[in-house]
Design an enzyme around this catalytic site. Structure first.
Site, PDB file in Angstrom:
ATOM      1  N   SER A  63       0.670  -1.832  -1.337  1.00  0.00           N
ATOM      2  CA  SER A  63       1.953  -2.480  -1.049  1.00  0.00           C
ATOM      3  C   SER A  63       1.788  -3.568   0.017  1.00  0.00           C
ATOM      4  O   SER A  63       1.088  -4.543  -0.209  1.00  0.00           O
ATOM      5  CB  SER A  63       2.973  -1.412  -0.639  1.00  0.00           C
ATOM      6  OG  SER A  63       4.285  -1.930  -0.680  1.00  0.00           O
TER       7      SER A  63
ATOM      8  N   ASP B 148       5.329  -0.442  -7.191  1.00  0.00           N
ATOM      9  CA  ASP B 148       4.698  -0.299  -5.881  1.00  0.00           C
ATOM     10  C   ASP B 148       3.573   0.735  -5.887  1.00  0.00           C
ATOM     11  O   ASP B 148       3.749   1.861  -6.352  1.00  0.00           O
ATOM     12  CB  ASP B 148       5.773   0.106  -4.868  1.00  0.00           C
ATOM     13  CG  ASP B 148       5.325  -0.045  -3.428  1.00  0.00           C
ATOM     14  OD1 ASP B 148       4.303   0.555  -3.056  1.00  0.00           O
ATOM     15  OD2 ASP B 148       5.999  -0.772  -2.677  1.00  0.00           O
TER      16      ASP B 148
END
Length: 299
Positions: free
Chosen positions: A38, A182
Site C-alpha cells: 500500500s 489494497d
C-alpha cells in the site's frame, strides 16, 4: 541479504519515509530487497533509487485532489481539529453510475507516473536489487507479490497504484481477468515474503503502535463505523503478519529490526494533510535516530 519492508498505512507513510531517510542517509544501510504494501509500495521505488529528497517532496505535498477523482470524504476543520464525514453527493452519484466503490482514485495512478519516470524505472531494473509490490487478488483471496523484474513500466506503475487502492473507498481494479485491491487486505507487513526471497536481516517499518493504549472511539454514523471496522480488521492482519514473520525469522535465524510508530498518528489514514504529513516525516526520522542511539548503547 538485507531487506527493507514498509507496511501499509495510508498517509502515515510519511512517518515511514522519515525512518527510511535516516536508515539510508545516516546509517548508510544497503538493501538487496525492498518490499512495500500500500503506502509502502509508493515509497520503495524512490527509496531504492536513493531519491530521498524527491520522495520527501512528493509525499509531503500530496493532498486529496491528487488522489481522488471522486472523493467520498468531506473534511471540516473546527477549532483546529479535523472532522471527517461522508460526501453524500459523490457517494450517491457512484451508486447511480452503478459503481461498487464509494470513491475513485485514478488520479493517483497519474500522480505515480508523473513522479516515477520510465528512465527511473529502467535504471532501477539495472540495479542489483529487487523491488517488490504487494497486492491483494480479491478473486483468488490471496496476496501476490510483483517484482520490478517481471513487469513493464506501465504494469509496475499499475501494481503500485493497485496496492494503494483501499477499497471500497478507492478504485477496484480488474487486471488479467481478476479483481485487485489494497495489498494490506492480505499482507499488511510482508516480513515472510522478504525471508522467502532470501533476506537474512530485515528492517521493518510498521505504521502502528506496538501496544495500543488508547480506547477506540467507534464511528457515530454508518460510514465512519465502516472505516473503524476496516481499521480493526487490518490491525488483526498486521498482528498475524508480524507473529508469522517473527516465528519464521526465528526458525531461519533472520534478524528483525522493528520500527513502530511511538504514538497513534491518526484514526483515518485516508486523509492527506500536507502540514501534518511533513511533521510525521520529521517524527519518523527522529524516532529512527533515537532508536539507533538506544540500540548502540545496549551493544
Amino acid at each position: 541479504m538485507r531487506a527493507l519492508v514498509i507496511s501499509g498505512g495510508g498517509s502515515k507513510g510519511a512517518f515511514a519515509g522519515g525512518v527510511a531517510e535516516y536508515l539510508l542517509e545516516i546509517e548508510k544501510n544497503k538493501y538487496d530487497i525492498f518490499i512495500g504494501t500500500s503506502t509502502g509500495s509508493l515509497l520503495i521505488p524512490h527509496l531504492a533509487l536513493g531519491n530521498l529528497s524527491k520522495i520527501k517532496r512528493i509525499y509531503t505535498n500530496v493532498d486529496m485532489t491528487k488522489i481522488f477523482d471522486v472523493n467520498p470524504f468531506l473534511v471540516k476543520n473546527k477549532n483546529g481539529i479535523e472532522f471527517v464525514s461522508i460526501n453524500h453527493f459523490n457517494v450517491i452519484w457512484q451508486f447511480i453510475k452503478g459503481k461498487r466503490t464509494f470513491g475513485e482514485s485514478k488520479k493517483l495512478l497519474t500522480y505515480i507516473k508523473r513522479n516515477f519516470k520510465i528512465a527511473e524505472f529502467e535504471n532501477l531494473k539495472t540495479l542489483n536489487m529487487d523491488v517488490v509490490i504487494t497486492v491483494t487478488n480479491l478473486s483468488k483471496n490471496e496476496a501476490e507479490y510483483k517484482s520490478i523484474h517481471d513487469c513493464t513500466y506501465d504494469e509496475f506503475c499499475e501494481w503500485i497504484w493497485i496496492s494503494s487502492n483501499y477499497i471500497p473507498f478507492m478504485s477496484l481494479v480488474t487486471k488479467n481477468n481478476d479483481e485487485y485491491g489494497d495489498g494490506g487486505f492480505s499482507s499488511l507487513v510482508p516480513i515472510r515474503e522478504a525471508i522467502t526471497r532470501g533476506a537474512t536481516e530485515i528492517d521493518v517499518v510498521i505504521l502502528e503502535t506496538e501496544i495500543n493504549l488508547e480506547k477506540a472511539v467507534v464511528g457515530k454514523n454508518p460510514f465512519s463505523l465502516m472505516i473503524d471496522l476496516f481499521r480493526i480488521a487490518l490491525n488483526q492482519v498486521e498482528k498475524h503478519d508480524i507473529a508469522i514473520g517473527k516465528l519464521m525469522a526465528n526458525n531461519k535465524n533472520v534478524k528483525l529490526n522493528l520500527y513502530y510508530t511511538p504514538t497513534k498518528l491518526t484514526n483515518n489514514a485516508l486523509i492527506f494533510n500536507k502540514k501534518v504529513m511533513k511533521e510525521w516525516w520529521k517524527q519518523g526520522y527522529e524516532y529512527a535516530l533515537n532508536k539507533s542511539e538506544i540500540m548502540s548503547d545496549n551493544r
